[in-house]
Design an enzyme around this catalytic site. Structure first.
Site, PDB file in Angstrom:
ATOM      1  N   GLU B 123      48.227  81.611  21.077  1.00 43.05           N
ATOM      2  CA  GLU B 123      46.781  81.017  21.767  1.00 43.05           C
ATOM      3  C   GLU B 123      46.427  79.620  21.206  1.00 43.05           C
ATOM      4  OE1 GLU B 123      42.936  82.678  21.524  1.00 43.05           O
ATOM      5  OE2 GLU B 123      42.004  81.145  22.477  1.00 43.05           O
ATOM      6  N   ASP B 189      38.953  80.040   4.843  1.00 47.16           N
ATOM      7  CA  ASP B 189      38.170  78.558   4.962  1.00 47.16           C
ATOM      8  C   ASP B 189      37.393  78.478   3.580  1.00 47.16           C
ATOM      9  OD1 ASP B 189      36.443  76.523   5.737  1.00 47.16           O
ATOM     10  OD2 ASP B 189      35.452  77.870   7.173  1.00 47.16           O
ATOM     11  N   ASP B 191      34.296  75.893   2.475  1.00 44.61           N
ATOM     12  CA  ASP B 191      33.491  74.964   2.832  1.00 44.61           C
ATOM     13  C   ASP B 191      32.346  74.700   2.050  1.00 44.61           C
ATOM     14  OD1 ASP B 191      32.690  74.025   5.923  1.00 44.61           O
ATOM     15  OD2 ASP B 191      30.965  73.746   4.471  1.00 44.61           O
TER      16      ASP B 191
END
Ligand SMILES: [Zn+2]
Lengths: 503, 497
Positions: B123, B189, B191
């Site tokens: 996807e 991730d 951040d």
């Protein structure tokens, strides 16, 4: 938690069920001999049982699983759970070891075996049910495994054919210190070690209780429990998938269908549901954004904490906003007023930013936007205590969750004092509750203290029934009850009944 | 063999080191959250995706959704501002035509040079310049993906999992269970917003080299754990374009992990727990787990420089937080007194005071307990703060490497973990600069015809990526040969080609 109302199945109905016809299994194992107390439930049952046995055994096991789920909800430790479960297991699902010289061993094991498979059928239909069933059966298995007679346990493990590589002497010498540090042991203790792909022991990896090297986990022999339990879960999950796929074929027997359906229904209402009638509080006129500051006096601590943080920072992080928005929706604040409330609260933010980044999520929570399912369901349901207590702990900067769980004792005490709880006995009670991880008990304790006078009044007058004063397990119930109690004599007394939350 | 973390050991055929050109420009940055599971063709506001204050985009289905009809209307509110110049359709078109490394990108996701379902069932989610989010896009080949990018000029592309059937056919499969995610890279991730409570140099969207050190040390700690402990070899670190970094663990073994395994890796790596009111965030037992022992050794040095010297987190009244983390009442009171009398004392001196005041007799607990408390403090201020919501689920979307960050214009380039310290986010090339570099390239400089990206400062990053992908493909091929077929049994999907 699980409902215990099984009355809808007619207990008098009795029929003989031939499992062969329902493709439960092939016939050759008609009478199984249970050599071991423990069971990986790889072979399905084959003998005949009566419909009444079918149902009774299943309900007894369900009782056990629901108690286990309650323990897990209350964050009881393994030891506490074991202690709590002893009498329940003896009553509903006894299973003794060979060395106990019990006379009924085969019958006990048969019931354990059959009831497991019946519930497997009942709970394989949806992923949510499968996940919960697997979780609770795993707890049950671990409990029994830990308490099994050590020799019998080893015999049982040997039958499982698990592939474990023993750590050789050289490697053991090289890695000894690291292996011991990983399991939290002091140097010098001698023991045997196994080496397995780390994926086989995700539980130990997740808790950082094992040494990892190049993808292999170095497991001490005494952690065998974890390995066996992980294998149990893995095989059960695979089997549940298969059962789910085979389920349509099993629907043939119309005598079983209602029982299975009922069993799974008893299992599907795990949390206190929110009832929309909680938003209709007699005597409380339509709430507007400006009223929240005043009404927040009646909020449970989790929501007061969010409210105060919002007022202090003019901002709340995402999960806090979500938890609070749903609660406000639950007390009857309309979408329009809710948007006004947040717009005014984010004082430091431009309109542009608010409309672009925040408004949508509020509308989504109310089901005003989003996919069909979201709109049909009118958005998300206000969170129950269970939901709030079981979600991830807040990270830095976040304020969601239940303060009884997420705050340190000192910070919690400070917070309670800020909202007006000064009574030393109550504060000590809260500290004890929290230490035992009985967070909802602490919250109810504070509620009872804050409404002592009013509760006494309605009890004396008999205007509220005992159920109106049940343990609170939903923040919206907390608010409603608090508001009504604080506005007694304004024409609202005794109106809680009839529209209480569903249990 | 796990990569060594020291740069010296890189052999010639391994990754070339990335040496980006220096730039002194400073730009306001903040990071894009990954998308939650939004609906098909959702209408999203770009600002919401890219400018969120606290990485909120993780929340499932909270992305704005409009019907396809509504979405196809031109967005009346969309204006080209100086910020949106980077995602201007002309810029984007030139970027996809001349700079985006489709060939290696394809090989990276396809795990082979010959098109397979690993790529075709993957996807992609496109965020278009008119704010529409298109989910469940898929492409049989790199070329079709490229054509579509040039035609639609998406300012952002996210990558989701490989599904059991082609994502485009998800509505026509007979049973819902026939359309399910089957594999994807294990992702992380990191951040900057997770560091807001201890970061003093910048706030919000801004970063500088000082606070980027938080990301650098996280990369070092996580990278070595993934390689040495979990045995992963193909870990791609990518700058997220503003103020963070992503990791893509591409080993087959990682791709095939279910959600519970992903949670286990996160659990293993997670050390800091609890919100702002939770008190002490580090509660680890002794002896330290070897992973923590190693992490502490890596982080100790950073603690001296990044934390004590540069962030100076306990200046003035902020010393209260340090005091709270000291378990010894007597020592705490002595320190409090000392610091109250010299409010200007820098953090490094305060840190040194702990030991000196303790030695002077103000310690009621054992020195071992004090040492452990100090270790915990080092971890609280330096240990990686991973965004746990991103990587625990197989079907989460994560922004693709090499796309342009719409707010900064910078390319999401790979970061070489062996030289993590050399990476400077503020000198990562911007799309507009790269396009100028192509135009000013002098053709006669070389004999043979070369690709446009080779004429730009994007070259070292694409070279690094190319070598990374080659290493991944080589291993996939060896696995294929080496009897993986037997291991995989009837799950022959990957072997069809
Ligand atoms: Zn900075």
């Amino acid at each position: 938690m699980i409902r215990h109302d099984y009355s809808r199945v007619d207990p008098k109905r009795r029929a003989y069920i031939d499992h062969k016809k329902r493709q439960f299994a092939k016939a050759e194992f008609a009478q199984q001999n249970y050599e071991h107390r423990l069971n990986f439930y790889t072979l399905p049952p084959t003998a005949e049982v009566t419909l009444e046995e079918f149902e009774t055994w299943a309900i007894n096991r369900l009782k056990v699983l629901s108690e286990l789920e309650a323990c897990s909800f209350r964050n009881r430790s393994q030891e506490e759970t074991a202690e709590y479960m002893t009498s329940i297991l003896n009553k509903y699902l006894p299973l003794r070891s060979n060395s106990s010289r019990g006379t009924n061993l085969q019958e006990e094991r048969k019931r354990d075996h059959y009831s497991h498979f019946i519930l497997r059928l009942a709970f394989s239909s949806t992923e949510e049910l499968r996940r919960r069933f697997s979780h609770l059966e795993t707890i049950l298995f671990r409990l029994r495994f830990r308490e099994d007679d050590p020799r019998e346990r080893q015999d049982f493990v040997r039958t499982l054919d698990l592939e474990w590589e023993e750590v050789g002497e050289d490697e053991k010498r090289e890695l000894r210190d690291q292996m011991l540090a990983a399991i939290g042991s002091k140097k010098g203790e001698e023991q045997d070690w196994f080496k397995v792909d780390w994926e086989r022991v995700p539980e130990l990896v997740s808790q950082r209780k094992v040494l990892l090297k190049r993808g292999m986990a170095y497991v001490p022999a005494r952690e065998q429990t974890s390995l066996v339990v992980a294998e149990f879960t893995k095989r059960l999950d695979e089997q549940l998938e298969l059962t789910a796929r085979a389920l349509p074929r099993l629907d043939e027997d119309d005598r079983l269908a209602p029982i299975l359906a009922h069993l799974s229904q008893s299992f599907t209402a795990p949390e206190a549901a929110y009832s929309s009638s909680d938003a209709n509080i007699d005597g409380l006129s339509a709430i507007n954004a400006g009223a929240i500051d005043t009404l927040s006096q009646n909020f449970p601590l989790c929501m007061q904490n969010l409210h105060m943080t919002l007022r202090a920072n003019s901002h709340l992080k995402h999960y806090g906003r979500l938890q609070y928005t749903l609660f406000l929706k639950g007390i009857g604040l309309s979408l329009e007023e809710c948007i006004i409330f947040w717009r005014r609260s984010f004082k430091l933010m431009t309109d542009d930013k608010f409309h672009k980044e925040y408004k949508y999520n509020i509308r989504h929570s109310y089901g005003d936007v989003g996919g069909d399912a979201n709109r049909r369901g009118r958005g998300y349901t206000p969170y129950s205590c269970q939901k709030i207590l079981t979600e991830a702990l807040p990270g830095p900067g976040q304020t969601h969750g239940c303060p009884y769980r997420t705050f340190t004792v000192e910070n919690l005490t400070g917070l309670l004092q800020r909202v007006g709880v000064q009574d030393r006995e109550v504060l000590q009670g809260v500290r004890d509750d929290v230490k035992k991880q009985r967070y909802h008990v602490a919250c109810n304790r504070v509620f009872e203290h804050a409404h002592k006078k009013e509760i006494k009044k309605v009890k004396d007058e008999g205007s509220w029934s005992a159920t109106d004063l049940d343990t609170i397990v939903h923040p919206n119930t907390y608010f409603k009850r608090s508001w009504l109690l604080k506005h007694l004599g304004e024409g609202n007394a005794g109106v809680v009944g009839g529209d209480r939350m569903e249990e | 063999m796990p990569h060594s973390v020291t740069p010296e050991t890189a052999s010639a055929d391994e990754h070339p080191a990335i040496k980006p050109e220096q730039s002194t420009q400073d730009v306001a940055m903040d990071d894009a959250p990954s998308l939650g599971e939004a609906e098909d063709s959702a209408k999203v506001n770009l600002e919401e995706l890219f400018d969120d204050d606290d990485s909120d985009g993780e929340f499932a289905s909270s992305a704005p959704v409009k019907s396809e009809e509504e979405a196809s209307q031109p967005a009346a509110t969309f204006k080209i501002s100086d910020k949106s110049q980077y995602s201007d359709p002309d810029v984007m078109r030139a970027f996809y035509q001349r700079l985006f490394p489709f060939r290696y990108f394809f090989q990276w996701l396809n795990h082979s040079a010959v098109p397979s379902t690993d790529f075709a069932h993957r996807e992609f989610a496109f965020t278009l310049s008119n704010d529409v989010l298109q989910r469940y896009q898929s492409f049989p080949t790199a070329d079709l993906l490229r054509k579509r990018c040039i035609a639609d000029t998406p300012p952002r592309i996210d990558i989701g999992p490989i599904y059991s059937t082609n994502p485009r056919d998800r509505k026509t499969v007979r049973k819902a269970s026939a359309f399910r995610p089957v594999s994807r890279e294990l992702v992380f991730d990191i951040d900057m917003d997770a560091y807001d409570d201890i970061r003093t140099c910048c706030t919000g969207a801004n970063i500088c080299q000082k606070c980027w050190a938080f990301i650098t040390m996280s990369i070092k700690v996580v990278d070595v754990a993934l390689r040495e402990d979990f045995g992963f070899k193909h870990v791609l670190w990518v700058y997220s374009g503003r103020r963070g970094a992503h990791a893509w663990v591409c080993d087959k073994r990682a791709r095939e992990m279910d959600d519970s395994k992903r949670r286990a890796v996160y659990g293993y790596l997670e050390v800091l727990k609890g919100g702002d009111q939770g008190g002490k965030k580090v509660n680890v037992w002794r002896p330290l787990h070897p992973h923590l022992e190693r992490s502490l050794n890596i982080l100790k040095e950073h603690f001296q420089t990044t934390i004590l010297a540069e962030q100076d987190p306990w200046a003035g009244e902020n010393a209260a937080h340090l005091l709270n983390l000291i378990p010894d009442t007597k020592l705490r009171e002595a320190l409090q007194k000392k610091w109250d009398s010299s409010p200007g004392r820098p953090s490094a001196s305060k840190w040194a005071d702990i030991d000196s005041v303790a030695k002077s007799g103000a310690l009621s607990k054992s020195s071992k307990e004090l040492l452990e408390a100090k270790q915990d403090i080092v971890l609280e201020y330096t240990y990686p703060r991973l965004d746990a919501d991103v990587g625990k689920k197989l079907n989460h979307l994560l922004k693709s490497p090499f796309v342009v960050h719409p707010a900064t214009g910078r390319i999401c380039v790979p970061i070489d973990p062996r030289n993590a310290e050399d990476f400077d986010p503020l000198s990562v090339p911007k799309v507009t600069e790269l396009l100028v570099e192509i135009d000013t390239w002098k053709e006669e400089d070389v004999e043979k015809k070369i690709q446009d990206w080779e004429k730009t400062s994007l070259k070292p990053y694409i070279d690094y990526f190319r070598v990374f992908v080659a290493g991944l493909l080589k291993e996939e091929k060896e696995k294929e040969k080496g009897g993986v077929k037997r291991e995989r049994g009837d799950n022959g999907e990957a072997m069809e080609f």
